[in-house]
Each structure stands twice: as structure tokens, then as C-alpha cells.
Design an enzyme around this catalytic site. Structure first.
Site, PDB file in Angstrom:
ATOM      1  N   ALA A 108       4.240  -0.212 -26.810  1.00  0.00           N
ATOM      2  CA  ALA A 108       5.539   0.460 -26.772  1.00  0.00           C
ATOM      3  C   ALA A 108       6.155   0.386 -25.370  1.00  0.00           C
ATOM      4  O   ALA A 108       5.417   0.448 -24.376  1.00  0.00           O
ATOM      5  CB  ALA A 108       5.374   1.918 -27.205  1.00  0.00           C
ATOM      6  N   PRO A 109       7.490   0.239 -25.299  1.00  0.00           N
ATOM      7  CA  PRO A 109       8.481   0.267 -26.387  1.00  0.00           C
ATOM      8  C   PRO A 109       8.736  -1.068 -27.083  1.00  0.00           C
ATOM      9  O   PRO A 109       9.585  -1.144 -27.945  1.00  0.00           O
ATOM     10  CB  PRO A 109       9.738   0.754 -25.680  1.00  0.00           C
ATOM     11  CG  PRO A 109       9.599   0.211 -24.292  1.00  0.00           C
ATOM     12  CD  PRO A 109       8.122   0.281 -23.972  1.00  0.00           C
ATOM     13  N   SER A 111       9.118  -4.624 -25.737  1.00  0.00           N
ATOM     14  CA  SER A 111       9.748  -5.844 -25.227  1.00  0.00           C
ATOM     15  C   SER A 111       8.788  -7.023 -25.285  1.00  0.00           C
ATOM     16  O   SER A 111       9.124  -8.104 -25.792  1.00  0.00           O
ATOM     17  CB  SER A 111      10.236  -5.630 -23.793  1.00  0.00           C
ATOM     18  OG  SER A 111      11.315  -4.731 -23.752  1.00  0.00           O
ATOM     19  N   ASP A 130      -0.241   1.601 -29.406  1.00  0.00           N
ATOM     20  CA  ASP A 130       0.071   2.486 -28.289  1.00  0.00           C
ATOM     21  C   ASP A 130      -0.506   3.865 -28.591  1.00  0.00           C
ATOM     22  O   ASP A 130      -0.550   4.277 -29.758  1.00  0.00           O
ATOM     23  CB  ASP A 130       1.585   2.601 -28.063  1.00  0.00           C
ATOM     24  CG  ASP A 130       1.917   2.937 -26.621  1.00  0.00           C
ATOM     25  OD1 ASP A 130       2.179   2.003 -25.836  1.00  0.00           O
ATOM     26  OD2 ASP A 130       1.899   4.130 -26.273  1.00  0.00           O
ATOM     27  N   ASP A 183      -0.827  -5.066 -21.009  1.00  0.00           N
ATOM     28  CA  ASP A 183       0.199  -4.725 -20.026  1.00  0.00           C
ATOM     29  C   ASP A 183       0.010  -3.231 -19.762  1.00  0.00           C
ATOM     30  O   ASP A 183       0.608  -2.388 -20.417  1.00  0.00           O
ATOM     31  CB  ASP A 183       1.597  -5.031 -20.562  1.00  0.00           C
ATOM     32  CG  ASP A 183       2.671  -4.793 -19.529  1.00  0.00           C
ATOM     33  OD1 ASP A 183       2.592  -5.398 -18.453  1.00  0.00           O
ATOM     34  OD2 ASP A 183       3.572  -3.984 -19.794  1.00  0.00           O
ATOM     35  N   CYS A 236       2.885  -3.469 -13.330  1.00  0.00           N
ATOM     36  CA  CYS A 236       4.063  -3.501 -12.457  1.00  0.00           C
ATOM     37  C   CYS A 236       3.792  -2.619 -11.238  1.00  0.00           C
ATOM     38  O   CYS A 236       4.612  -1.786 -10.858  1.00  0.00           O
ATOM     39  CB  CYS A 236       5.321  -3.063 -13.210  1.00  0.00           C
ATOM     40  SG  CYS A 236       5.193  -1.465 -14.039  1.00  0.00           S
TER      41      CYS A 236
END
Length: 308
Positions: A108-109, A111, A130, A183, A236
């Protein structure tokens, strides 16, 4: 010491790094090839008078210097999706094939999940997981708008993800994934251009805390992927504790190795030591992307192969 000052010793050009972090993030969309071709999207944007600049490293990534990603009809129809430029990297590195079984551990969300579906030509099985039930609604909404049909949505703690709901096979058997994307949730230091208040709640305690979660998720991804399969790990954040240290831990705990990959974006190798800690030399095969390298957010990406 601010978070940015903490990493100045790792950066090749401190002045450019700080200046880039102070600039707003460019508005970027990804062409959704499940519903439209790159050529058709460009025609639609031209017809609407929407200015765009194709990224020089990927034809389906478009910068919109004068428009918001979600403020036009191609977005409403699911032809494009707002996605930060560097965020397109992990799915491309994973490179799933049509018909594969793929796990997006922290989906989620959505992309990267929907990008994976497009790369798979909306075939095979894509499991988007998620642990945050509220965020899963955004994943499902995005999948529906973008026309994704090969997605199975699950709500589990990825550190203890169970394959049983997907069938009766066991790890290493028919239910093992061909590929997995982690991720991971992180301290989000690299999103400072998009979220100027990202550092307001930053703390070193949180960095260390989330690193423990990341290690657990990446270990489970290795365990759930078939021998010879691929796992991509990305964050990130700039923190080595959440990047190279996580890889170092998993290399020691699970049967896998870090492999080279062709990076379409500029960056620098992973670091092998940080604040008195030394990491496995192979973490240099990971890619660190700082905001000044490609005028993007900050990012980290590594590709692993599960041992045969």
C-alpha cells in the site's frame, strides 16, 4: 546535528545535496501500460495542452512541470499514475515476467504494486500485502482505477507472512514466489523534498527501531521466494542502519547473495562501513541515490538472488 548533516560524510557533493533537498520535488507520472501505450498517453496530453518532459532513462516516465498528476482525464481513466520518478526503479530492477508469482510485501498504497502488474502484463499472480488495513483501501482503489486484475490483496504482518491462504504448498514448493519486492517502511529521510516536515518527528531511536522491522520482512521475503528467485530491497532513507546493515544481517541469516544490476539512474555504491560497523563487501552492489544525482528524492535499492 540534523539528519542531513548526519550523512554529509557519505555524499559526493554536499553543497549540491543540500541545495537539492531544499527544492520542491518535480511532478511525475508513470504510463500505465495495462490501459494505454506511451504513444497514446503522449497524444492525450498533447490534445489537452499538458506539458510533459519524458525522462531520458525511461519512455513511460513523464515529468509534468505545469500540472498535477491527478488533475486530468488520462489520470481519471487510469492511463497514468502519479509516482515519484525514483520510485519507479525497484519494480524495474525486479523485472517480473508475465505468468510469474510475485509478492509485494509492503504494497500500500500501490504505486509499485500496480507497476509490477503492468510489467507482468496483468498475468500470473501478484500478491499485494500490507499490515495497515486502512492503507489497503488505497491499494485496492488504485488497482481498480488502473485496471489490474491479477492482484490478490492480503493483510498480514510481512515478517510472519503465511503462504497457507494461497494454497496448500509449502515454502520451496508450488507456492513459493518467483520474485518478491520489499519496499520497506523506513524513516523516510529521502522524502524531504516531498514532505518538508519529514524531519519534525525524526529520531535515531526510530531509525534503529524500524531497522529491526526491515530485517524481519526481508528475511521472510527470502524464505518465501523459490531457489534462484529474485528479491529486491528498497527504501527512501539515507540511513545505513536501514540499508546496508539490513542487507548485511540477511546475508548472514538467509541463503542469498547480492547481485549486480544495471542502474538506469545515477547513484553511488552502497557503503561498507558506518560509525564503527563494517558490512559485507557485497553491499557495494547496492545503489544509493541522492536527490542531486537525478533531481529526485533520495533512494536505496539492492537486488538479491535466493540460493539454489
Amino acid at each position: 546535528m540534523t539528519p542531513l548533516e548526519r550523512y554529509e560524510s557519505l555524499v559526493d557533493d554536499v553543497e549540491a545535496f543540500r541545495a537539492a533537498c531544499d527544492r520542491p520535488l518535480p511532478s511525475v507520472v508513470r504510463v500505465n501500460t495495462i490501459k494505454a501505450t506511451v504513444e497514446r498517453v503522449r497524444e492525450a496530453l498533447d490534445e489537452e495542452g499538458i506539458t510533459y518532459d519524458p525522462a531520458d532513462w525511461h519512455p513511460g516516465v513523464l515529468r509534468l512541470p505545469e500540472d498535477s498528476p491527478g488533475r486530468n482525464w488520462p489520470h481519471a481513466h487510469g492511463w497514468i499514475h502519479g509516482q515519484e520518478e525514483v520510485s519507479n526503479l525497484p519494480a524495474l530492477v525486479l523485472d517480473p515476467q508475465p505468468g510469474d508469482r510475485v509478492w509485494d510485501a509492503c504494497a500500500a498504497p500501490g504505486s509499485k504494486t500496480t507497476q509490477l502488474a503492468a510489467l507482468m502484463e496483468d498475468s500470473g499472480v501478484l500478491v499485494g500485502n500490507d499490515n495497515n488495513l486502512g492503507r489497503l483501501s488505497a491499494l485496492r482503489h488504485n488497482a481498480e482505477r488502473l485496471g489490474v486484475t491479477n492482484l490478490v490483496v492480503t493483510n498480514q504482518d510481512a515478517r510472519n507472512f503465511s503462504l497457507k491462504p494461497l494454497g496448500e504448498g509449502q515454502e520451496g514448493g508450488v507456492n513459493a514466489f518467483d520474485a518478491a519486492l520489499v519496499d520497506a517502511p523506513c524513516s523516510c529521510e529521502g522524502t524531504i523534498r516531498k514532505n518538508p516536515d519529514a524531519f519534525d518527528t525524526w529520531s535515531l531511536d526510530h531509525v534503529h527501531s524500524v531497522a529491526g522491522v526491515q530485517k524481519g520482512i526481508l528475511r521472510r521475503a527470502i524464505q518465501a521466494t523459490r531457489p534462484g528467485g529474485t528479491v529486491v530491497y528498497s527504501t527512501c532513507t539515507f540511513a545505513p542502519e536501514e540499508n546496508e546493515a539490513v542487507l548485511d544481517h540477511v546475508l548472514d541469516a538467509e541463503p542469498c547473495r547480492i547481485v549486480d544490476f544495471d542502474a538506469p539512474l545515477d547513484g553511488v555504491p552502497g557503503v561498507t562501513e558506518w560509525e564503527g560497523e563494517e558490512y559485507d563487501p557485497s553491499v557495494e552492489k547496492a545503489l544509493r541515490i541522492y536527490p542531486h544525482h537525478n533531481d529526485t528524492g533520495g533512494f536505496f535499492c539492492a537486488k538479491l538472488e535466493v540460493a539454489e
